[in-house]
Design an enzyme around this catalytic site. Structure first.
Site, mmCIF file in Angstrom:
data_model
loop_
_atom_site.group_PDB
_atom_site.id
_atom_site.type_symbol
_atom_site.label_atom_id
_atom_site.label_comp_id
_atom_site.label_asym_id
_atom_site.label_seq_id
_atom_site.Cartn_x
_atom_site.Cartn_y
_atom_site.Cartn_z
ATOM 1 C CE LYS A 1 -10.386 7.480 -19.000
ATOM 2 N NZ LYS A 1 -10.008 8.141 -17.564
ATOM 3 N NE ARG B 1 -2.884 0.308 3.257
ATOM 4 C CZ ARG B 1 -2.486 0.847 4.481
ATOM 5 N NH1 ARG B 1 -2.051 1.804 4.702
ATOM 6 N NH2 ARG B 1 -2.661 -0.107 5.439
ATOM 7 C CG ASP C 1 -7.032 15.739 -15.489
ATOM 8 O OD1 ASP C 1 -6.179 14.879 -16.039
ATOM 9 O OD2 ASP C 1 -8.069 15.073 -14.974
ATOM 10 C CE1 TYR D 1 -15.532 10.739 -16.255
ATOM 11 C CE2 TYR D 1 -14.438 10.882 -14.149
ATOM 12 C CZ TYR D 1 -15.044 10.236 -15.063
ATOM 13 O OH TYR D 1 -15.713 8.928 -14.589
HETATM 14 N N1 LCS Z 1 -9.535 13.041 -15.387
HETATM 15 C C1 LCS Z 1 -9.739 13.070 -16.492
HETATM 16 C C2 LCS Z 1 -9.477 14.009 -17.729
HETATM 17 C C3 LCS Z 1 -10.731 12.029 -16.974
HETATM 18 O O1 LCS Z 1 -11.255 11.834 -18.199
HETATM 19 C C4 LCS Z 1 -11.058 10.858 -15.944
HETATM 20 C C5 LCS Z 1 -12.052 9.903 -16.342
HETATM 21 C C6 LCS Z 1 -10.614 11.077 -14.830
HETATM 22 C C7 LCS Z 1 -9.824 12.099 -14.543
HETATM 23 C C8 LCS Z 1 -10.722 9.906 -13.820
HETATM 24 O O2 LCS Z 1 -10.094 8.906 -13.984
HETATM 25 P P1 LCS Z 1 -10.452 7.203 -13.504
HETATM 26 O O3 LCS Z 1 -10.597 7.333 -12.229
HETATM 27 O O4 LCS Z 1 -11.596 6.778 -14.338
HETATM 28 O O5 LCS Z 1 -9.123 6.651 -13.957
HETATM 29 N N2 LCS Z 1 -12.625 10.045 -17.638
HETATM 30 C C9 LCS Z 1 -13.464 8.997 -18.189
HETATM 31 C C10 LCS Z 1 -14.378 9.252 -19.323
HETATM 32 O O6 LCS Z 1 -13.993 10.303 -20.148
HETATM 33 N N3 LCS Z 1 -15.062 8.049 -19.637
HETATM 34 O O7 LCS Z 1 -14.695 7.346 -18.654
HETATM 35 C C11 LCS Z 1 -13.946 7.677 -17.546
#
Ligand code: LCS
Length: 406
Positions: free
Chosen positions: A221, A71, A196, A124
C-alpha cells in the site's frame, strides 16, 4: 588460506563456462573500483559464496553473520529492513512477500495449537478469513471484538491468549483502537500486541512508542505507493524478529524478492511527501462528500463528525488518505457511483498514486457473511475510496459527475 576466487581456472574455459562465470573468470564480487551507488543496488542473487567449508559451517552454526541464501536474508532486503526498523523505532524488521505473509509469520511466531488471539472485529477481509477459517484448522482460536472500546479486549482475554491483534484505523470502517490502553491490558495478561499500521504508515503513527510489541505493514500500500509491488513488513524486538526469520520464514518460505525490496526502498524516499498530499486531497474530498445531498454518511477520521476524531488527533500525526462513504439509495446507488467514475479506478488495494474506489461488501470484505458485515458496521452500500495524488479538483469533479447519475 588461499582465496579460491582469485585462482586461475585449470585450463582455458569453454564458451558455456564463460557464459556462466564471466569473461576471464572476473570475480563477480568485485568490479575493480569503489562503487558508492547512491541508490541501493538490487542484489539479485539467490545464494552467496562461502570462503571455505569451515566458513559455511560457522555461518550455519550462527557464529558468522555472512549472507547464505535469499530466503533468509539478502543485502537489498536488509537495507529495507534497517530503514523500516528505524522509521518505526523498533529494534529490527523482517520484510516478507506480502502483508498476509507478514500476518501468518507473526501469528505463527506467537502462537501454537491451543493458543488464543483476540482481534478487533473489523480487519482486512483476508486477515478475517485467516482468523476465522485457517487458524481454527490449526487449533488456534480467535475472538474478534468491537475495537473502539478497550474493555472489550479485557473481557475477551483468557489465560491462553498470546496475541492481541489490532488494525487501526481499521479497513474499511476506519474505526480506531486506543493502542496504549489495549497494550496496558494485554501486557497485564502476558499477551503481545500487534498493530497493523498499513493505513497510517510510520509517518503518521508509531505503535511501538504507544506500547505495542510488533508492527505489521502491507507494504503493498502506501510504503510501495505506486501500485506495482506486493510486500509485507514486521517490526519488533530483535529476538522476536530473529525467531520469525529463522523458524517461521525459513520453514514457510514467504520471503520478499530483492527487486520488490528495492521498489519499497524507492517508495520510502517519497513517503512523507506522498502522505502529505494524500491527506490534503482526502480532507477536501471528505468535505465535498459531507456536503453533497446524495451522500448519506462520510467516514473520515479527520472530520469532526468521526466518533473518534479526538483519539485520531491524539494517537496519529494526521488522518490518512482513506475515506468510506454511503450514498442515499444504498447498495444500488453506490454501485452507480462505482460503475460510472472515469478518473478514479474501480480496483481493490489502496495507498497508490492513483485514486482507487471499491465496494467492501462484495470485494475486499466479501469474506464476512451478511450478518457479520452488519454486526461490524460494514454497510452493504459502503463505498471505499483510497484518495490518490491527482489534482483534487479532478477527483472531486469525477465523483460529482458519478453522483449526479444516482
Ligand atoms: N492489512 C491491511 C490493513 C490490508 O489492507 C491488507 C490488504 C493486508 C493487511 C494484506 O496485505 P497484502 O497481502 O495484500 O499485501 N488489503 C487489501 C485491500 O484493502 N484491497 O486489496 C488488498
Amino acid at each position: 588460506m588461499a582465496d579460491r576466487r582469485r585462482e586461475p581456472p585449470p585450463h582455458e574455459p569453454g564458451f558455456a563456462t564463460i557464459c556462466v562465470h564471466g569473461k576471464k573468470h572476473l570475480d563477480k564480487h568485485e568490479v575493480g573500483r569503489p562503487i558508492r551507488a547512491v541508490s541501493t543496488p538490487i542484489f539479485q542473487s539467490s545464494t552467496f559464496a562461502f570462503e571455505s567449508v569451515e566458513h559455511g559451517a560457522a555461518v550455519f552454526r550462527g557464529e558468522d553473520p555472512s549472507y547464505v541464501y535469499t530466503r533468509l536474508g539478502n543485502p537489498t532486503q536488509a537495507a529495507l529492513e534497517t530503514e523500516l526498523a528505524f522509521l518505526e523505532q523498533g529494534e529490527a524488521a523482517l520484510a516478507l512477500a506480502s502483508g498476509m505473509a507478514a500476518a501468518t509469520t507473526a501469528v505463527l511466531n506467537c502462537c501454537r495449537t491451543g493458543d488464543h488471539i483476540v482481534a478487533g472485529d473489523t480487519l482486512y477481509g483476508g486477515t478475517h478469513q485467516l482468523f476465522t477459517q485457517t487458524l481454527p484448522r490449526l487449533g488456534i482460536a480467535v475472538t474478534e471484538v468491537p475495537a473502539q472500546d478497550p474493555r472489550n479486549f479485557a473481557d475477551a482475554i483468557t489465560e491462553r491468549t498470546k496475541l492481541v491483534y489490532l488494525e487501526t484505523p481499521a479497513n474499511p470502517t476506519l474505526v480506531l483502537t486506543d493502542i496504549a490502553a489495549v497494550a496496558e491490558i494485554a501486557h497485564r495478561h502476558g499477551a503481545l500486541v500487534l498493530v497493523d499500521n498499513t493505513f497510517c504508515t510510520p509517518y503518521l503513527q508509531n505503535p511501538l512508542l504507544l506500547g505495542a510489541d510488533v508492527v505489521l505493514h502491507s507494504a503493498t500500500k502506501y510504503i510501495g505507493g505506486h501500485g506495482d509491488t506486493v510486500a509485507g513488513i514486521l517490526v519488533g524486538r530483535q529476538d522476536w524478529i530473529l525467531q520469525a526469520r529463522m523458524e517461521i520464514l525459513r520453514d514457510l518460505g514467504g520471503c520478499i524478492s530483492p527487486f520488490n525490496a528495492w521498489l519499497l526502498l524507492r517508495g520510502l524516499k517519497t513517503l512523507p511527501v506522498r502522505m502529505d498530499r494524500h491527506m490534503e486531497n482526502a480532507m477536501e474530498v471528505a468535505q465535498f462528500l459531507a456536503y453533497h445531498p446524495k451522500v448519506a454518511e462520510v467516514i473520515y477520521p479527520g472530520l469532526k463528525t468521526h466518533p473518534q476524531h479526538d483519539l485520531a488527533k491524539r494517537q496519529q500525526r494526521g488522518f490518512g488518505g482513506m475515506i468510506s462513504f454511503m450514498v442515499e439509495g444504498g447498495r444500488e446507488a453506490g454501485r452507480t457511483v462505482m460503475d460510472n467514475v472515469r478518473l478514479c479506478t474501480l480496483a481493490v488495494s489502496l495507498g497508490d498514486v492513483d485514486t482507487l474506489i471499491e465496494h467492501p461488501a462484495s470485494m475486499t470484505h466479501s469474506t464476512y457473511g451478511e450478518d457479520e458485515l452488519k454486526k461490524v458496521g460494514i454497510d452493504p452500500g459502503m463505498v471505499r475510496l483510497s484518495v490518490g495524488l491527482e489534482n483534487v479538483e479532478d477527483i472531486i469533479a469525477d465523483l460529482r459527475q458519478a453522483l449526479a447519475l444516482i
